[in-house]
Design a protein around this motif. Structure first.
Motif, PDB file in Angstrom:
ATOM      1  N   THR A  30      78.049  -8.034 -24.197  1.00  0.00           N
ATOM      2  CA  THR A  30      77.060  -7.418 -25.249  1.00  0.00           C
ATOM      3  C   THR A  30      76.038  -6.325 -24.489  1.00  0.00           C
ATOM      4  O   THR A  30      75.356  -5.691 -25.156  1.00  0.00           O
ATOM      5  N   GLU A  40      84.981  -2.852 -30.871  1.00  0.00           N
ATOM      6  CA  GLU A  40      83.978  -3.761 -29.993  1.00  0.00           C
ATOM      7  C   GLU A  40      84.963  -4.759 -29.071  1.00  0.00           C
ATOM      8  O   GLU A  40      84.347  -5.218 -28.037  1.00  0.00           O
ATOM      9  N   TYR A  65      82.510   2.001 -29.926  1.00  0.00           N
ATOM     10  CA  TYR A  65      82.481   0.942 -28.823  1.00  0.00           C
ATOM     11  C   TYR A  65      83.910   1.198 -28.124  1.00  0.00           C
ATOM     12  O   TYR A  65      84.814   1.610 -28.682  1.00  0.00           O
ATOM     13  N   ASP A  93      82.188  -2.297 -20.288  1.00  0.00           N
ATOM     14  CA  ASP A  93      82.102  -1.989 -21.594  1.00  0.00           C
ATOM     15  C   ASP A  93      81.153  -1.005 -21.976  1.00  0.00           C
ATOM     16  O   ASP A  93      80.026  -0.917 -21.436  1.00  0.00           O
TER      17      ASP A  93
END
Length: 246
Positions: free
Chosen positions: A80, A115, A160, A180
């Motif tokens: 995250t 994501e 993302y 990420d």
């Protein structure tokens, strides 16, 4: 979302993480990697010869070869804590030698979108080979200052994605590591500036290019098409050019 620290800070973290480990692995230092997957536990016998196996005694997982052998992303779930990365492509820096046996290795870089990407099926640079100073673990990084997006792919700020670096050792084993990201406009002030402190090529690392030849007979496998050979040179040529101005 936070801005990642410089490569020197990541290097310090990696040294501390690896101090008590028998094996260590590759680390993406810019943008910051998905998380600590420098974990090797259990034995090959306990895992019944598998790269990952369930430990029925305590509900944990065995990684006898290390987590980074697991596709995708070396066994780490989606983070995250994403790094902002330019919508037109950005920098990538990797420490490739934290694992014994990587004096020579092939490097692949690919992207997965969304994501939680279903796969990492979008190559962004032509594969290349690194040559390190020793077959034992060694420090040092390589830098690709401008990794482009795949052809015919467009993104917008806020989208993302995940960058995956694959390092293939000379015996064929592959290590997977991910970062990420969240795409941002190229001039977004929260994108960390790329400098020679956080993205550089170590002097003891050199690079080789995959090529095709007919000299070894028709059974030879063409790793890179002839017309793609020049494209294979682009990432390192850009890195050298970039480095001369830092």
């Amino acid at each position: 979302m936070t801005i990642q620290t410089s490569i020197s800070s990541w290097a310090t973290l990696v040294v501390l993480l690896c101090a008590s480990l028998t094996h260590a692995h590759t680390v993406i230092t810019y943008p910051g990697y998905r998380g600590n997957n420098l974990n090797t536990n259990g034995t090959i016998a306990e895992a019944n010869g598998l790269g990952v196996a369930y430990n029925t005694k305590n509900g944990s997982l065995y990684y006898p070869y290390g987590m980074e052998w697991i596709y995708p992303c070396g066994g780490m779930p989606t983070s995250t804590n994403r790094t902002k990365w330019p919508i037109n492509g950005g920098a990538l820096a990797v420490q490739p030698g934290w694992f014994p046996g990587h004096e020579t290795a092939l490097i692949y870089v690919n992207l997965g979108f969304g994501e939680t990407p279903e796969n990492m099926s979008h190559p962004v640079v032509s594969p290349f080979q690194i040559t390190g100073p020793t077959n034992n673990p060694y420090p040092g990084t390589f830098c690709l200052p401008q990794v482009p997006l795949p052809a015919n792919i467009s993104v917008k700020a806020g989208d993302y994605a995940t960058i995956q670096v694959v390092e293939v050792a000379k015996h064929g084993a592959a290590l997977f590591n991910c970062a990420d990201i969240i795409f941002a406009d190229d001039h977004d002030p929260e994108i960390q500036e790329v400098t020679r402190d956080n993205c550089f090529n170590s002097s003891d690392l050199s690079f080789q290019y995959m090529y095709t030849t007919s000299a070894i007979g028709t059974s030879g496998v063409a790793m890179v098409k002839p017309q793609s050979t020049l494209l294979a040179l682009v990432p390192i040529m850009v890195a050298v050019f970039f480095g001369s101005f830092l």
